[in-house]
Design an enzyme around this catalytic site. Sequence first.
Site, short mmCIF file in Angstrom:
data_model
loop_
_atom_site.label_atom_id
_atom_site.label_comp_id
_atom_site.label_asym_id
_atom_site.label_seq_id
_atom_site.Cartn_x
_atom_site.Cartn_y
_atom_site.Cartn_z
N ASP A 138 0.90 -1.22 -0.07
CA ASP A 138 0.24 -0.03 0.06
C ASP A 138 0.88 1.22 -0.05
O ASP A 138 1.68 1.53 0.88
CB ASP A 138 -0.87 -0.03 1.23
CG ASP A 138 -1.80 -1.00 1.23
OD1 ASP A 138 -1.71 -2.26 0.64
OD2 ASP A 138 -2.91 -0.98 1.86
N LYS A 201 -7.27 2.84 -3.07
CA LYS A 201 -7.72 2.85 -1.47
C LYS A 201 -7.88 4.16 -0.98
O LYS A 201 -7.43 4.98 -1.68
CB LYS A 201 -6.43 2.19 -0.54
CG LYS A 201 -6.53 2.25 0.79
CD LYS A 201 -5.46 1.39 1.46
CE LYS A 201 -5.18 1.74 2.91
NZ LYS A 201 -3.99 1.34 3.64
N LYS A 237 -10.36 -0.63 -1.96
CA LYS A 237 -10.22 -0.73 -0.32
C LYS A 237 -10.72 0.63 0.53
O LYS A 237 -10.03 1.48 0.23
CB LYS A 237 -8.95 -1.06 -0.19
CG LYS A 237 -8.44 -1.28 1.44
CD LYS A 237 -6.92 -1.54 1.79
CE LYS A 237 -6.69 -1.62 3.00
NZ LYS A 237 -5.18 -2.15 3.35
#
Length: 292
Positions: A138, A201, A237
Amino acid sequence: MDRYQEALASSKVISNDEAVKEEVKKIIEKAPENASPEVYQFLLNSIDLTTLTTTDSEKSVAAFTQRVNDFDNDYPQYKNVAAICVYSNFAEVVKTTLDVPGVDIAVVAGAFPSSQTFTAVKVADVALAVAAGANEVDIVFPVGMYLDGNFEDLTDEIIELKHTAKDAKLKVILETGALKTAEDIKRASVLSLYSEADFLKTSTGKEYPGASLEAAWVMCQCIKEYYELTGRKVGFKCSGGVRTTEQALQYYTLVKEILGEEWLNHDLFRIGASSLANAVLSNLEGHEVKYF
């Protein structure tokens, strides 16, 4: 006009803030219809169980990971979480401690949570994390570059980090609380999608406001448009402040209504959280559980 400017100009995703709020409101009304033990089990299996604190240590991360191992024995009727998410320097600790199948090793890397350092440092961080066992990485979208309109360096950096990550999933954290408007969230989504991101995300959960349903709506619409144009599926996400089962159910409903059943698997839908796992487990068990 380069391909990024062309993609930004041609996107038809709604980015008027008030219009987005109205669209979200319509979808979220359907959330209670999805409340069921089966969906709660799915939500549990979609969680990136996260520890990202100053006090994390090799011992604490090993104990955190062991709890995930124990879950398989203590609750064999449920699928485990999707991944364990830690700082990049703890990837090896998770790898050596984790002994249950189906749980990925995720790390935050690349100068999390600000994305403020040399690109070479970010590349080294990602490379070291993957070498240590991370199969999901990430990174934070470089908001500063975006605000300067430096799209070429921005996209080049994300592409380089994806190539460094190789087969590991690259999740790009947009930090939607810093971007603020639907228009900027849309533009950041498009730039990330065309820079080979495997996931979009919402947030780091650190300095700025966390996930919002409005940001999620825009991101999912961009993922849908990108899929229709390219045939490539990119995951979604939500992270940052998603603590209750009710909140998780709302994000589940957004993904279901916008992206469809095809996205309702943990390869394409994740929730980054620390306390949510206990909340969902409590719903499943019918009483308060503080397991993780």
